[in-house]
Design an enzyme around this catalytic site. Structure first.
Site, PDB file in Angstrom:
ATOM      1  CB  CYS A 164      -5.942  -5.346 -19.942  1.00 31.65           C
ATOM      2  SG  CYS A 164      -6.825  -3.801 -19.855  1.00 31.65           S
ATOM      3  NE  ARG A 193      -1.919  -8.633 -16.992  1.00 32.19           N
ATOM      4  CZ  ARG A 193      -0.611  -8.501 -16.858  1.00 32.19           C
ATOM      5  NH1 ARG A 193       0.050  -9.355 -16.125  1.00 32.19           N
ATOM      6  NH2 ARG A 193       0.032  -7.526 -17.445  1.00 32.19           N
ATOM      7  CD1 TRP A 242      -8.824  -2.225 -13.355  1.00 29.00           C
ATOM      8  CD2 TRP A 242      -7.709  -0.682 -14.533  1.00 29.00           C
ATOM      9  NE1 TRP A 242      -8.712  -1.097 -12.576  1.00 29.00           N
ATOM     10  CE2 TRP A 242      -8.047  -0.125 -13.273  1.00 29.00           C
ATOM     11  CE3 TRP A 242      -7.021   0.106 -15.442  1.00 29.00           C
ATOM     12  CZ2 TRP A 242      -7.688   1.171 -12.899  1.00 29.00           C
ATOM     13  CZ3 TRP A 242      -6.673   1.404 -15.075  1.00 29.00           C
ATOM     14  CH2 TRP A 242      -7.007   1.919 -13.813  1.00 29.00           C
ATOM     15  CG  ASN A 256      -2.039  -5.432 -21.147  1.00 31.93           C
ATOM     16  OD1 ASN A 256      -2.322  -4.405 -20.550  1.00 31.93           O
ATOM     17  ND2 ASN A 256      -1.332  -6.407 -20.612  1.00 31.93           N
ATOM     18  N   GLY A 257      -2.572  -2.113 -22.523  1.00 30.26           N
ATOM     19  CA  GLY A 257      -1.731  -0.915 -22.543  1.00 30.26           C
ATOM     20  C   GLY A 257      -2.536   0.300 -22.963  1.00 30.26           C
ATOM     21  CD  GLU A 277      -0.336  -1.504   3.488  1.00 27.69           C
ATOM     22  OE1 GLU A 277      -0.037  -0.571   2.726  1.00 27.69           O
ATOM     23  OE2 GLU A 277      -0.792  -2.589   3.072  1.00 27.69           O
ATOM     24  CE  LYS A 296      -3.941  -3.263   2.114  1.00 30.50           C
ATOM     25  NZ  LYS A 296      -2.793  -3.674   1.398  1.00 30.50           N
ATOM     26  CD  GLU A 322      -6.130  -2.148  -1.386  1.00 32.52           C
ATOM     27  OE1 GLU A 322      -5.981  -2.152  -2.609  1.00 32.52           O
ATOM     28  OE2 GLU A 322      -5.217  -2.498  -0.617  1.00 32.52           O
ATOM     29  CG  HIS A 369      -0.153  21.674  12.213  1.00 33.53           C
ATOM     30  ND1 HIS A 369       0.299  22.881  12.681  1.00 33.53           N
ATOM     31  CD2 HIS A 369       0.483  20.717  12.942  1.00 33.53           C
ATOM     32  CE1 HIS A 369       1.214  22.676  13.621  1.00 33.53           C
ATOM     33  NE2 HIS A 369       1.329  21.361  13.808  1.00 33.53           N
ATOM     34  CE  LYS A 372      -2.154  -9.206  -5.510  1.00 30.68           C
ATOM     35  NZ  LYS A 372      -2.213  -8.589  -4.176  1.00 30.68           N
TER      36      LYS A 372
HETATM   37  O1  M6R Z   1       2.618  -5.366  -7.638  1.00 30.15           O
HETATM   38  P1  M6R Z   1       3.062  -4.159  -6.867  1.00 30.15           P
HETATM   39  O2  M6R Z   1       3.544  -4.482  -5.506  1.00 30.15           O
HETATM   40  O3  M6R Z   1       4.069  -3.335  -7.632  1.00 30.15           O
HETATM   41  O4  M6R Z   1       1.773  -3.280  -6.712  1.00 30.15           O
HETATM   42  C1  M6R Z   1       1.826  -2.016  -6.137  1.00 30.15           C
HETATM   43  C2  M6R Z   1       0.452  -1.533  -5.772  1.00 30.15           C
HETATM   44  O5  M6R Z   1      -0.356  -1.478  -6.902  1.00 30.15           O
HETATM   45  C3  M6R Z   1      -0.217  -2.440  -4.729  1.00 30.15           C
HETATM   46  O6  M6R Z   1       0.555  -2.549  -3.573  1.00 30.15           O
HETATM   47  C4  M6R Z   1      -1.611  -1.887  -4.361  1.00 30.15           C
HETATM   48  O7  M6R Z   1      -1.484  -0.681  -3.686  1.00 30.15           O
HETATM   49  C5  M6R Z   1      -2.379  -2.920  -3.554  1.00 30.15           C
HETATM   50  N1  M6R Z   1      -3.708  -3.025  -4.038  1.00 30.15           N
HETATM   51  C6  M6R Z   1      -2.462  -2.577  -2.126  1.00 30.15           C
HETATM   52  O8  M6R Z   1      -3.203  -3.498  -1.404  1.00 30.15           O
END
Ligand code: M6R
Length: 603
Positions: free
Chosen positions: A2, A27, A74, A100-101, A476, A480, A483, A499, A598
């Protein structure tokens, strides 16, 4: 998570707040809203959906006001709809709050307030705050805020205005809040990016600081007036532009060669590593344990880099996810080095680990992108990854830069630790200098990746396989794709599939098989044969030396030649493009995938 923007001054509050919220969209973007005071009356507007919805709602509303609070959400408590959007106005209409929080004891407070006759409209934790302030409010908003805050548990940044006073109050506890001080105007925001266009003078508020703004500002902590240092922020902000690309993610993928070049310029001096703000030889020799802690992609970057520590510095590394690590028994002491990796520098769990590590006298190193962020400011040492603004939710250029900087730190560590010769570092750095051009070669071969994205775009599951460093790349790649394309993607060490998970492989199940380690090619070939025998469709990412895998794959992408520790940077470019095209070809919002934000500033 947020974002908050509050304003009091000489300009139109609505305009300033809406502009500020735009730069906080990273955010969260479930819903947004504002409250402003017009002739002593609270006017509140809120809307589910992206910020454009709120902009549209307010388009023809003049709202003559110089004081207001705004929020972009959020969702944590209650779904993303108009009612749960902030601000939340108290039952009697007197107090409006953005938050926020998370208020952890909101249900007890809600029960208490209900018994006192307060009614609630939303399912949020925030609505208790406006009602609680109203409960305590007699004729002094600050006094009511003092009393309320003393009862709140959890993390909260709050912006508060009332019908009855021309006054803006804000509170900071665990969730970041920054006060911008202009000429006869004040702005509060979760991030300097929405302050910098108004003023460069800021105060990074401390936990439990309460700011009271009327004609001027005062800061209180524990009900006592405190002085806080005004800092100058040194950022020039240009509005982010896609510069001709369809999405920010695409632009950011293509920026990677330049980000690497920038980091080479910043941290490499001829053929030696010069990190400027790192630990001395004596400090390094004192360490006997290394922890790398992060979340999401940053964690994946950490795992890749842990290999470099182990290979060159010959020191065991524990790499963990911050939300897990913070609750573990983890033997931190003054001989421990805790490396925190974070693009935003605000991730709540990573920040909590940093603070915890300091309590145990461990030394902390932050590897961060955002200047002025909490993690960057609080760590003992900070290395910036120089990736520039990363707008798309899916991390791309920050991920490869995180790998690079953590690897450089690991090499420098190994050198100071006496485990690697200068000559070996020189050879690695010589290779590093060729990396940007080689990434460009990968980017220019995108058509095969786009073809594969068309094959997988309507699939429900996909598996990413690899061994050693390639398994970390597989992690990774799967993250990617998930998401931004909403396809279920899982990564496995290639030898582990049989397994259990191999039971899921059926005709045309897509598999991405990463094989850059020549020593392990034959093993990977066998694993690919195992899944092919069950009907899988295999796309392999390989090198000239592991090309054997091409013969058993349906499609493949051959990477340019490099050394082991840089292959993860190459493999991920292919994976990022695959995720990008899949999402785009499905007609999804590549930059703002559903349910994500983000920066994850709640636990
Ligand atoms: O800002 P940060 O690097 O600490 O964020 C960590 C994760 O939230 C961030 O890498 C998230 O997994 C991304 N959406 C991946 O693309």
């Amino acid at each position: 998570m947020c974002g908050i923007v509050c304003y009091m001054g000489k300009r139109n509050a609505k305009e300033i707040i809406l502009e500020g919220l735009k730069s906080l969209e990273y955010r969260g973007y479930d819903s947004s809203g504002i409250s402003v005071l017009v002739n002593g009356k609270l006017k509140t507007y809120k809307k589910a959906g992206k910020l454009d919805e709120l902009n549209f709602l307010l388009k023809n509303k003049k709202l003559n006001s110089n004081i207001g609070i705004g929020h972009i959400r959020w969702a944590t408590h209650g779904k993303a709809d108009d009612i749960n959007a902030h601000p939340h106005v108290s039952y009697d209409g007197r107090i409006s709050v953005v938050h926020n929080g998370i208020i952890e004891n909101y249900s007890e407070l809600k029960k208490f307030l209900k018994e006192k006759g307060f009614e609630f409209k939303s399912s949020t934790d925030t609505e208790v705050v406006s009602n609680l302030i109203s409960y305590f409010y007699k004729d002094d908003l600050l006094d009511a805020v003092f009393k309320s805050v003393e009862l709140l548990k959890g993390s909260f940044a709050l912006g508060i205005i009332s019908n009855d006073e021309n006054r803006l109050i804000a509170v900071r506890n665990e969730s970041p809040l920054i006060l911008g001080i202009g000429e006869n105007e004040f702005i509060l925001s979760s991030d300097v990016s929405s302050i910098a266009h108004l003023t460069k003078n800021v105060i990074y508020l401390k936990n439990m600081d309460i700011v009271d703004i009327k004609k001027n500002y005062s800061i209180y902590n524990n009900r006592k007036k405190v002085e806080r240092e005004i800092e100058r922020i040194d950022i020039e902000l240009s509005s982010p532009s896609k510069e001709g690309y369809d999405f920010f993610m695409q632009k950011e993928i293509y920026e990677q060669p330049d980000v690497i070049r920038k980091n080479i310029k910043s941290y490499i001096n001829n053929f030696s590593i010069d990190l400027k703000n790192s630990f001395s030889k004596d400090e390094i020799k004192n360490f006997n344990k290394i922890y790398i802690v992060a979340c999401g992609s940053a964690y994946n970057a950490g795992v890749v880099s842990s290999y470099v520590f182990e290979k060159y510095a010959k020191i065991p590394v524990i790499c963990d996810i911050a939300s897990e690590f913070r609750y573990k028994i983890n033997f931190l002491d003054e001989k421990s080095l805790v490396i925190l990796i974070s693009q935003s520098g605000e991730t709540a769990d990573t920040l909590a680990v940093l603070r915890n590590a300091k309590k145990y006298n461990a030394k902390t190193l932050a590897i961060v992108n955002v200047y002025g962020s909490s993690i960057a400011r609080e760590a003992d040492k900070t290395l910036f990854i120089n990736a520039g603004n990363e707008i798309a939710v899916a991390s791309t250029k920050a991920y490869s830069a995180q790998i690079l900087i953590t690897e450089l730190f690991a090499l420098d560590f190994a050198y100071k630790f006496g485990k690697i010769e200068k000559k070996e570092i020189e050879n690695i750095l010589k290779e590093l200098k060729s990396i940007p051009e080689k990434i460009e070669i990968i980017l220019n071969k995108k058509s095969i990746i786009e073809d594969f994205s068309n094959i997988i775009k309507n699939k429900n599951h996909i598996f990413y396989l690899g061994r050693g460093l390639d398994y970390f790349s597989a992690k990774e790649g799967a993250l990617k794709l998930k998401e931004i394309s909403y396809i279920h993607a899982e990564s496995f060490p290639a030898g582990e599939l049989k397994h259990g998970t191999i039971a899921l492989i059926e005709k045309d199940t897509p598999i991405v098989a990463i094989s850059t380690d020549e020593k392990l090619t034959d093993k990977m070939v066998s694993n690919v044969e195992e899944v092919s025998a069950r009907g899988a469709f295999v796309f392999s990412i390989c090198t000239e030396k592991s090309k054997k895998i091409e013969e058993v794959s349906n499609m493949s992408f051959v990477l340019p030649k490099t050394i082991d520790i840089f292959y993860p940077i190459f493999s991920v470019i292919v994976e990022q493009l695959l995720a990008y095209y899949t999402s785009k070809n499905k007609g999804l919002d590549v930059d703002k995938p559903r349910n994500l934000a983000k920066s994850v500033t709640v636990e």
